[in-house]
Design an enzyme around this catalytic site. Structure first.
Site, PDB file in Angstrom:
ATOM      1  CD  GLU A  39      -8.535  -1.203  12.913  1.00 53.29           C
ATOM      2  OE1 GLU A  39      -8.522  -1.501  14.174  1.00 53.29           O
ATOM      3  OE2 GLU A  39      -7.581  -1.695  12.123  1.00 53.29           O
ATOM      4  CD  GLU A  54      -7.235  -4.800  10.394  1.00 56.55           C
ATOM      5  OE1 GLU A  54      -7.300  -5.863  10.186  1.00 56.55           O
ATOM      6  OE2 GLU A  54      -6.529  -4.408  11.388  1.00 56.55           O
ATOM      7  CD  GLU A  94      -2.786  -0.678   2.569  1.00 57.42           C
ATOM      8  OE1 GLU A  94      -2.305  -0.059   3.384  1.00 57.42           O
ATOM      9  OE2 GLU A  94      -3.751  -1.215   2.471  1.00 57.42           O
ATOM     10  CG  PHE A 122       8.732   0.718  24.678  1.00 54.95           C
ATOM     11  CD1 PHE A 122       7.546   1.029  25.590  1.00 54.95           C
ATOM     12  CD2 PHE A 122       9.391   1.460  23.905  1.00 54.95           C
ATOM     13  CE1 PHE A 122       7.429   2.586  25.719  1.00 54.95           C
ATOM     14  CE2 PHE A 122       9.167   2.882  24.157  1.00 54.95           C
ATOM     15  CZ  PHE A 122       8.006   3.290  24.966  1.00 54.95           C
TER      16      PHE A 122
HETATM   17  P1  ADP Z   1      -3.203  -4.785  12.011  1.00 54.70           P
HETATM   18  O1  ADP Z   1      -4.188  -5.652  11.487  1.00 54.70           O
HETATM   19  O2  ADP Z   1      -1.652  -5.539  11.891  1.00 54.70           O
HETATM   20  O3  ADP Z   1      -3.434  -4.095  13.226  1.00 54.70           O
HETATM   21  P2  ADP Z   1      -3.802  -2.283  10.327  1.00 54.70           P
HETATM   22  O4  ADP Z   1      -4.091  -2.752   8.799  1.00 54.70           O
HETATM   23  O5  ADP Z   1      -5.110  -2.383  10.945  1.00 54.70           O
HETATM   24  O6  ADP Z   1      -2.932  -3.715  10.718  1.00 54.70           O
HETATM   25  O7  ADP Z   1      -2.761  -1.486  10.607  1.00 54.70           O
HETATM   26  C1  ADP Z   1      -2.208  -1.109  11.874  1.00 54.70           C
HETATM   27  C2  ADP Z   1      -1.649   0.204  11.663  1.00 54.70           C
HETATM   28  O8  ADP Z   1      -0.419   0.396  11.001  1.00 54.70           O
HETATM   29  C3  ADP Z   1      -2.440   1.547  11.429  1.00 54.70           C
HETATM   30  O9  ADP Z   1      -3.176   1.966  12.655  1.00 54.70           O
HETATM   31  C4  ADP Z   1      -1.590   2.398  10.818  1.00 54.70           C
HETATM   32  O10 ADP Z   1      -0.752   3.293  11.998  1.00 54.70           O
HETATM   33  C5  ADP Z   1      -0.460   1.700  10.387  1.00 54.70           C
HETATM   34  N1  ADP Z   1      -0.825   1.580   8.969  1.00 54.70           N
HETATM   35  C6  ADP Z   1      -1.460   0.634   8.078  1.00 54.70           C
HETATM   36  N2  ADP Z   1      -1.415   0.897   6.898  1.00 54.70           N
HETATM   37  C7  ADP Z   1      -0.852   2.075   6.704  1.00 54.70           C
HETATM   38  C8  ADP Z   1      -0.693   2.964   5.672  1.00 54.70           C
HETATM   39  N3  ADP Z   1      -1.125   2.372   4.396  1.00 54.70           N
HETATM   40  N4  ADP Z   1      -0.140   4.013   5.766  1.00 54.70           N
HETATM   41  C9  ADP Z   1       0.268   4.444   7.023  1.00 54.70           C
HETATM   42  N5  ADP Z   1       0.031   3.606   7.968  1.00 54.70           N
HETATM   43  C10 ADP Z   1      -0.613   2.590   7.960  1.00 54.70           C
END
Ligand code: ADP
Length: 654
Positions: A275, A288, A200, A348
């Site tokens: 989200e 997602e 992405e 951490f």
């Molecule tokens: P997971 O399922 O592992 O929690 P997510 O897709 O929900 O993964 O993404 C978790 C975090 O990663 C988001 O809250 C954001 O901080 C960061 N993130 C995910 N995709 C992007 C993106 N395309 N650009 C910037 N940050 C992203």
């Protein structure tokens, strides 16, 4: 309604589900692994069943054992909590086959949303904006670099089956894209048994804002507003709040409507979360959907006054959502801080061990959801979260102040924990301004967390508190019949020394000398970990512990070492040399307990600063260890496949 439900989880979420079930008059069954036989969720439930050994794969992930526990206890329904089996579509299928109700969404909705690529496609089909990127899994590192270049750097490589921030890499050039592909793929294989990754566009300085949805079995789908979860570390949420200080009514309405549309398209039922990632211009993109109760659901409960667990149980029993979208009102602001057993001062690293003192704060506007008690053990087998601390008040400013005060009063002694770090984070000006983004922690604490400084007024209070504590201790040592405690002392704080006169009046202790004069009142007794009282009439709370011949006071993420000494002891101290700090830059140490996955170098090899030396896997994350400076590897002290203790030497340099 069911009569008895089983909770297929542990820790704070199991405890929290049991609480709602009991309030509804339901009987509860806990399941537990061997190491959790004495856990809080087991103590709180009406019945408990052992389901296997400590590793989750041998207990909390065992569908057969959980089914067996349902049969043995007569539980009619199962709440999965979050993590473990909550997003495994095979679980509701197996339960249904056994005639047991799953308190969650239909298996098909879990499956559709569990695959991020499939979820993105469905979101697009219903007209929801998604982050620009690939629609299919990327086959190899070279293609990854090509696609990332095409999207424009920085880009993000993500696992299709991902969750918990794992299997995710930000890459800034072709080389990183290739390496990122390799690491994300192997992390995804280890963590999810599915190594498909996609790419992405990386949204710069994004905010994470999510919509809580609720759907019943009668086609009624509503949303309960948003939560902002932009304060993250390693893509994992640390501090969350509702409502978001960033959204305007229009954006909020659009996001809510899109979340509801997606839930409908997925045939959703139960509580779920859609989200989004939001850029600086309030453009939002679907990330997602999480098909379960979220860790941070408590902030939504605080501002809506609803009990999401109760609603999930009622929906699973076939009841209708008893209100409409227009009935949902958001009241005040709620902020949640996740308290983890980890050491913020050592990058951490997760921490384990027995909690020897545990005093969660109580008071108006404070909710603590925790899965531990004094004497409980934090084990390395599970998520290191100790508790969730939630504040709720009229305004964001008041909710922040309430949370800060509650953190100062939260006593957890035993494993390292992040309470001080959380306090420091929410007292940052940028947090106060609501100027959040997912890089908040990285930019506010660039060298990691090294402790906070107290404002001058509070530092002066700390001196008065240490002086009062010393007098109370001296009085206790002197005993009732003996002579009164001495009045003349020397206060030593770092390199500063102040003569001080400490005297006891009826109600107050007077400290004179350091500042003009301070009056302290307290009922603190030696040994108590929390010093509460007043200094010049203002309420104070410091955590306090004896530290050698002095005191260690903590508050707001700051740690102060203050000694209050008799003049002779102060004179002797002045003659003591300071201990030199040990140097370890000749060694590469394992920063955490884990598994040595690979070594990228051999003995005799020259390395440049920044070069990869080794990969250590811990908590299902692969961590690349790099050379801090140029040098030559002289000796390898561990082999791939070895399990490493914290600070174990992996290799030596020259
Ligand atoms: P997971 O399922 O592992 O929690 P997510 O897709 O929900 O993964 O993404 C978790 C975090 O990663 C988001 O809250 C954001 O901080 C960061 N993130 C995910 N995709 C992007 C993106 N395309 N650009 C910037 N940050 C992203």
């Amino acid at each position: 309604m069911f009569k008895k439900i089983l909770i297929a989880n542990r820790g704070e979420i199991a405890v929290r589900i049991i609480r709602s079930a009991k309030r509804m008059g339901l009987k509860t069954v806990a399941v537990h692994s061997d190491v959790d036989a004495d856990a809080l969720h087991v103590r709180d439930a009406d019945e408990a069943m052992p389901i296997g050994a400590a590793p989750a794969a041998e207990s909390y992930l065992r569908v057969d054992r959980i089914l067996e526990a349902c049969r043995a206890t007569g539980a009619e329904a199962v709440h999965p909590g979050y993590g473990f089996l909550s997003e495994n579509p095979a679980f509701p299928v197996a339960l249904e086959a056994a005639g047991i109700v799953f308190i969650g969404p239909p298996a098909a909705a879990i499956a559709a949303m569990g695959d991020k690529l499939a979820a993105k496609k469905l979101a697009e089909a219903v007209g929801i904006a998604t982050v620009p990127g690939t629609r299919d899994a990327v086959p190899d590192a070279e293609t990854a670099a090509k696609i990332a270049r095409g999207l424009g750097y920085p880009a993000m490589i993500k696992a299709a089956a991902g969750g918990g921030g794992r299997g995710m890499r930000i890459v800034a050039d072709d080389g990183q894209a290739r390496e990122g592909f390799r690491l994300a793929t192997s992390e995804a294989r280890v963590s999810f048994g599915d190594d498909r990754v996609f790419i992405e566009k990386y949204i710069a300085e994004p905010r994470h804002i999510e919509i809580q949805v609720l759907a019943d079995a009668h086609g009624h789908v509503i949303h309960l507003g948003e939560r902002e979860c932009s304060i993250q570390r390693r893509h994992q949420k640390v501090i969350e709040e509702a409502p978001s200080p960033f959204l305007d009514a229009k954006t909020r309405g659009q996001m809510g409507a899109q979340a509801v549309a997606l839930a409908k398209a997925a045939g959703y039922r139960s509580a779920g979360t859609v989200e989004f990632i939001v850029d600086r211009k309030r453009r939002f993109y679907f990330l997602e959907m999480n098909t379960r109760l979220q860790v941070e659901h408590a902030v939504t409960e605080a501002v809506t006054g609803l009990d999401l667990v109760e609603l999930m149980i009622r929906i699973a029993a076939g009841e209708r959502i008893p209100f409409a979208q227009k009935d949902i009102a958001i009241g005040g602001v709620a902020i949640e801080a996740r308290v983890y057993a980890e050491d913020p001062r050592r990058d951490f690293l997760p921490s384990t061990g027995r909690i020897t003192r545990y005093l969660p704060p109580v008071g108006d506007g404070i909710r603590v959801d925790s899965g531990v008690y004094e004497g409980a053990e934090i084990s390395a087998f599970y998520d290191p979260m100790i508790a969730k601390l939630v504040s709720h008040a009229e305004t964001r400013e008041a909710a922040t102040a309430c949370l800060a005060d509650a953190l100062d009063r939260f006593v957890i002694i035993g494993p390292s924990q992040n309470v001080g770090f959380l306090a420091a984070a929410i007292t940052r000006e940028r947090f106060r301004a609501g100027n959040l983004s997912t890089d908040f922690i990285a930019t506010e604490f660039p060298g990691g967390f090294t402790g906070a400084a107290l404002p001058a007024g509070q530092a002066a209070q700390a001196i008065a508190v240490a002086a009062a504590a010393q007098l109370v201790l001296a009085e206790k040592d002197a005993g009732v019949a003996a002579a009164p405690a001495p009045e003349r002392w020397v206060i030593v704080e770092r390199h500063a020394r102040y003569p001080a006169k400490i005297t006891r009046g009826n109600e107050t202790i007077t400290v004179a000398g350091y500042t003009a004069r301070q009056e302290v009142t307290t009922s603190w007794r030696p040994g108590e970990p929390l010093f509460r009282g007043t200094v010049d009439g203002a309420p104070v709370a410091f955590q306090i512990a004896r530290d050698g011949i002095g005191w260690r006071l903590t508050r707001g993420g700051a740690v102060l070492s203050i000694k209050v000494l008799l003049p002779a002891a102060a004179a002797a101290l002045a003659l003591m040399p300071e201990k030199p700090k040990a140097l370890s830059s000749r060694h590469l140490l394992s920063p955490m307990p884990g598994l040595l996955v690979s070594l990228a170098v051999g003995a005799g090899q020259e390395v440049k600063a920044g070069e990869e030396l080794a990969v250590v896997e811990a908590m299902k994350m692969e961590n690349v260890l790099r050379a801090e400076r140029d040098g030559t590897v002289t000796r390898l002290c561990a082999q791939p496949g070895d399990s490493l203790a914290v600070d174990q030497v992996i290799l030596e340099f020259r």
